[in-house]
Design a protein around this motif. Structure first.
Motif, PDB file in Angstrom:
ATOM      1  N   GLU A   8      -3.527  16.579 -22.226  1.00  0.00           N
ATOM      2  CA  GLU A   8      -3.731  16.111 -20.846  1.00  0.00           C
ATOM      3  C   GLU A   8      -4.948  15.202 -20.760  1.00  0.00           C
ATOM      4  OE1 GLU A   8      -2.070  19.714 -18.046  1.00  0.00           O
ATOM      5  OE2 GLU A   8      -3.939  20.056 -19.154  1.00  0.00           O
ATOM      6  N   LEU A   9      -6.016  15.586 -21.443  1.00  0.00           N
ATOM      7  CA  LEU A   9      -7.226  14.765 -21.436  1.00  0.00           C
ATOM      8  C   LEU A   9      -6.973  13.426 -22.112  1.00  0.00           C
ATOM      9  CD1 LEU A   9     -10.178  14.441 -20.699  1.00  0.00           C
ATOM     10  CD2 LEU A   9     -10.774  15.613 -22.836  1.00  0.00           C
ATOM     11  N   GLU A  10      -6.271  13.434 -23.219  1.00  0.00           N
ATOM     12  CA  GLU A  10      -5.931  12.195 -23.930  1.00  0.00           C
ATOM     13  C   GLU A  10      -5.096  11.274 -23.040  1.00  0.00           C
ATOM     14  OE1 GLU A  10      -5.523   9.214 -26.703  1.00  0.00           O
ATOM     15  OE2 GLU A  10      -6.832  10.952 -26.863  1.00  0.00           O
ATOM     16  N   THR A  11      -4.111  11.846 -22.358  1.00  0.00           N
ATOM     17  CA  THR A  11      -3.251  11.066 -21.469  1.00  0.00           C
ATOM     18  C   THR A  11      -4.056  10.463 -20.320  1.00  0.00           C
ATOM     19  OG1 THR A  11      -1.349  12.437 -22.027  1.00  0.00           O
ATOM     20  CG2 THR A  11      -1.200  11.169 -19.987  1.00  0.00           C
ATOM     21  N   LEU A  12      -4.901  11.277 -19.697  1.00  0.00           N
ATOM     22  CA  LEU A  12      -5.731  10.787 -18.601  1.00  0.00           C
ATOM     23  C   LEU A  12      -6.670   9.694 -19.089  1.00  0.00           C
ATOM     24  CD1 LEU A  12      -6.804  10.869 -15.714  1.00  0.00           C
ATOM     25  CD2 LEU A  12      -8.296  12.773 -16.411  1.00  0.00           C
ATOM     26  N   TRP A  13      -7.311   9.895 -20.221  1.00  0.00           N
ATOM     27  CA  TRP A  13      -8.236   8.921 -20.797  1.00  0.00           C
ATOM     28  C   TRP A  13      -7.518   7.577 -20.993  1.00  0.00           C
ATOM     29  CZ3 TRP A  13     -13.383   8.794 -21.888  1.00  0.00           C
ATOM     30  CH2 TRP A  13     -13.845   7.848 -22.806  1.00  0.00           C
ATOM     31  N   THR A  14      -6.324   7.629 -21.560  1.00  0.00           N
ATOM     32  CA  THR A  14      -5.550   6.415 -21.814  1.00  0.00           C
ATOM     33  C   THR A  14      -5.143   5.732 -20.513  1.00  0.00           C
ATOM     34  OG1 THR A  14      -4.729   7.333 -23.895  1.00  0.00           O
ATOM     35  CG2 THR A  14      -3.470   5.507 -22.941  1.00  0.00           C
ATOM     36  N   GLU A  15      -4.610   6.500 -19.570  1.00  0.00           N
ATOM     37  CA  GLU A  15      -4.194   5.926 -18.287  1.00  0.00           C
ATOM     38  C   GLU A  15      -5.370   5.289 -17.558  1.00  0.00           C
ATOM     39  OE1 GLU A  15      -2.404   9.241 -16.264  1.00  0.00           O
ATOM     40  OE2 GLU A  15      -0.436   8.831 -17.120  1.00  0.00           O
ATOM     41  N   PHE A  16      -6.492   5.989 -17.534  1.00  0.00           N
ATOM     42  CA  PHE A  16      -7.688   5.480 -16.861  1.00  0.00           C
ATOM     43  C   PHE A  16      -8.122   4.144 -17.461  1.00  0.00           C
ATOM     44  CE2 PHE A  16     -12.372   5.231 -16.604  1.00  0.00           C
ATOM     45  CZ  PHE A  16     -12.547   5.272 -15.230  1.00  0.00           C
ATOM     46  N   HIS A  17      -8.173   4.088 -18.796  1.00  0.00           N
ATOM     47  CA  HIS A  17      -8.621   2.864 -19.445  1.00  0.00           C
ATOM     48  C   HIS A  17      -7.580   1.742 -19.375  1.00  0.00           C
ATOM     49  CE1 HIS A  17     -11.861   5.444 -20.867  1.00  0.00           C
ATOM     50  NE2 HIS A  17     -12.535   4.324 -20.957  1.00  0.00           N
ATOM     51  N   GLU A  18      -6.343   2.070 -19.070  1.00  0.00           N
ATOM     52  CA  GLU A  18      -5.331   1.034 -18.841  1.00  0.00           C
ATOM     53  C   GLU A  18      -5.449   0.450 -17.434  1.00  0.00           C
ATOM     54  OE1 GLU A  18      -1.595   2.905 -19.754  1.00  0.00           O
ATOM     55  OE2 GLU A  18      -1.870   2.618 -21.912  1.00  0.00           O
ATOM     56  N   VAL A  19      -5.707   1.292 -16.434  1.00  0.00           N
ATOM     57  CA  VAL A  19      -5.796   0.771 -15.062  1.00  0.00           C
ATOM     58  C   VAL A  19      -7.143   0.111 -14.784  1.00  0.00           C
ATOM     59  CG1 VAL A  19      -4.089   2.391 -14.147  1.00  0.00           C
ATOM     60  CG2 VAL A  19      -6.515   2.915 -13.901  1.00  0.00           C
ATOM     61  N   VAL A  20      -8.190   0.550 -15.452  1.00  0.00           N
ATOM     62  CA  VAL A  20      -9.494  -0.108 -15.305  1.00  0.00           C
ATOM     63  C   VAL A  20      -9.475  -1.300 -16.261  1.00  0.00           C
ATOM     64  CG1 VAL A  20     -11.989   0.129 -15.547  1.00  0.00           C
ATOM     65  CG2 VAL A  20     -10.652   2.020 -14.616  1.00  0.00           C
ATOM     66  N   ASN A  21      -9.048  -2.443 -15.727  1.00  0.00           N
ATOM     67  CA  ASN A  21      -8.854  -3.624 -16.562  1.00  0.00           C
ATOM     68  C   ASN A  21      -9.966  -4.655 -16.416  1.00  0.00           C
ATOM     69  OD1 ASN A  21      -8.213  -4.665 -14.043  1.00  0.00           O
ATOM     70  ND2 ASN A  21      -6.162  -5.343 -14.593  1.00  0.00           N
ATOM     71  N   MET A  22     -11.081  -4.231 -15.865  1.00  0.00           N
ATOM     72  CA  MET A  22     -12.257  -5.096 -15.743  1.00  0.00           C
ATOM     73  C   MET A  22     -13.362  -4.516 -16.618  1.00  0.00           C
ATOM     74  SD  MET A  22     -12.154  -5.583 -11.589  1.00  0.00           S
ATOM     75  CE  MET A  22     -13.739  -6.420 -11.499  1.00  0.00           C
ATOM     76  N   THR A  23     -14.264  -5.385 -17.043  1.00  0.00           N
ATOM     77  CA  THR A  23     -15.397  -4.918 -17.831  1.00  0.00           C
ATOM     78  C   THR A  23     -16.432  -4.264 -16.905  1.00  0.00           C
ATOM     79  OG1 THR A  23     -16.653  -6.971 -17.610  1.00  0.00           O
ATOM     80  CG2 THR A  23     -15.088  -6.833 -19.469  1.00  0.00           C
ATOM     81  N   SER A  24     -17.309  -3.503 -17.485  1.00  0.00           N
ATOM     82  CA  SER A  24     -18.395  -2.896 -16.709  1.00  0.00           C
ATOM     83  C   SER A  24     -19.214  -3.965 -16.007  1.00  0.00           C
ATOM     84  CB  SER A  24     -19.308  -2.063 -17.620  1.00  0.00           C
ATOM     85  OG  SER A  24     -18.613  -0.970 -18.145  1.00  0.00           O
ATOM     86  N   GLN A  25     -19.444  -5.079 -16.691  1.00  0.00           N
ATOM     87  CA  GLN A  25     -20.212  -6.182 -16.095  1.00  0.00           C
ATOM     88  C   GLN A  25     -19.507  -6.726 -14.865  1.00  0.00           C
ATOM     89  OE1 GLN A  25     -20.885  -9.156 -19.100  1.00  0.00           O
ATOM     90  NE2 GLN A  25     -23.068  -9.163 -18.706  1.00  0.00           N
ATOM     91  N   GLU A  26     -18.205  -6.940 -14.976  1.00  0.00           N
ATOM     92  CA  GLU A  26     -17.446  -7.476 -13.848  1.00  0.00           C
ATOM     93  C   GLU A  26     -17.454  -6.507 -12.668  1.00  0.00           C
ATOM     94  OE1 GLU A  26     -14.039 -10.144 -16.094  1.00  0.00           O
ATOM     95  OE2 GLU A  26     -13.813  -7.962 -16.070  1.00  0.00           O
ATOM     96  N   ILE A  27     -17.290  -5.232 -12.951  1.00  0.00           N
ATOM     97  CA  ILE A  27     -17.314  -4.223 -11.887  1.00  0.00           C
ATOM     98  C   ILE A  27     -18.684  -4.223 -11.219  1.00  0.00           C
ATOM     99  CG2 ILE A  27     -17.094  -1.767 -11.321  1.00  0.00           C
ATOM    100  CD1 ILE A  27     -15.274  -1.558 -13.871  1.00  0.00           C
ATOM    101  N   GLY A  28     -19.739  -4.296 -12.025  1.00  0.00           N
ATOM    102  CA  GLY A  28     -21.100  -4.315 -11.491  1.00  0.00           C
ATOM    103  C   GLY A  28     -21.326  -5.468 -10.532  1.00  0.00           C
ATOM    104  N   VAL A  29     -20.800  -6.639 -10.874  1.00  0.00           N
ATOM    105  CA  VAL A  29     -20.946  -7.810 -10.003  1.00  0.00           C
ATOM    106  C   VAL A  29     -20.221  -7.565  -8.680  1.00  0.00           C
ATOM    107  CG1 VAL A  29     -20.294 -10.240  -9.714  1.00  0.00           C
ATOM    108  CG2 VAL A  29     -21.321  -9.469 -11.856  1.00  0.00           C
TER     109      VAL A  29
END
Length: 108
Positions: A8-29
């Motif tokens: 379940e954790l692996e699935t959530l980790w993968t789904e989360f990183h697929e939907v978050v398609n911006m970099t940390s820098q872009e999100i910060g801006v």
């Protein structure tokens, strides 16, 4: 993590990183420019949590982190252009998802 299997954790980790398609820098801006009269503090505070989660390893996640990850995945997956009152692109970008991008950057 209590109550969550490794799968379940692996699935959530993968789904989360697929939907978050911006970099940390872009999100910060996006989050730094948020704050005008149309700013939505709930979406922005979740975006700040997304940034924190992106800095962690899977083994460092807390139960609260997993709740935020589920929330982000659900909000992004619920986005259907043209449905009544969908979240705006700006709101989704506060969560790290740009709906105009066809695939996550650096996706597997």
């Amino acid at each position: 993590m209590a109550g969550m299997s490794a799968l379940e954790l692996e699935t959530l980790w993968t789904e989360f990183h697929e939907v978050v398609n911006m970099t940390s820098q872009e999100i910060g801006v996006v989050l730094q420019t948020d704050g005008g009269p149309d700013g939505d503090s709930e979406w922005t505070s979740t975006g700040l949590r997304v940034l924190e989660i992106l800095q962690k390893r899977r083994s460092e996640l807390t139960e609260e982190d997993t709740r935020v990850m589920y929330d982000v995945v659900e909000r992004v997956e619920d986005f259907v252009p043209g449905k009544d009152d969908p979240p705006s692109r700006d709101q989704l970008m506060r969560l790290g998802h740009d709906p105009l991008r066809s695939a996550p950057e650096g996706s597997l």
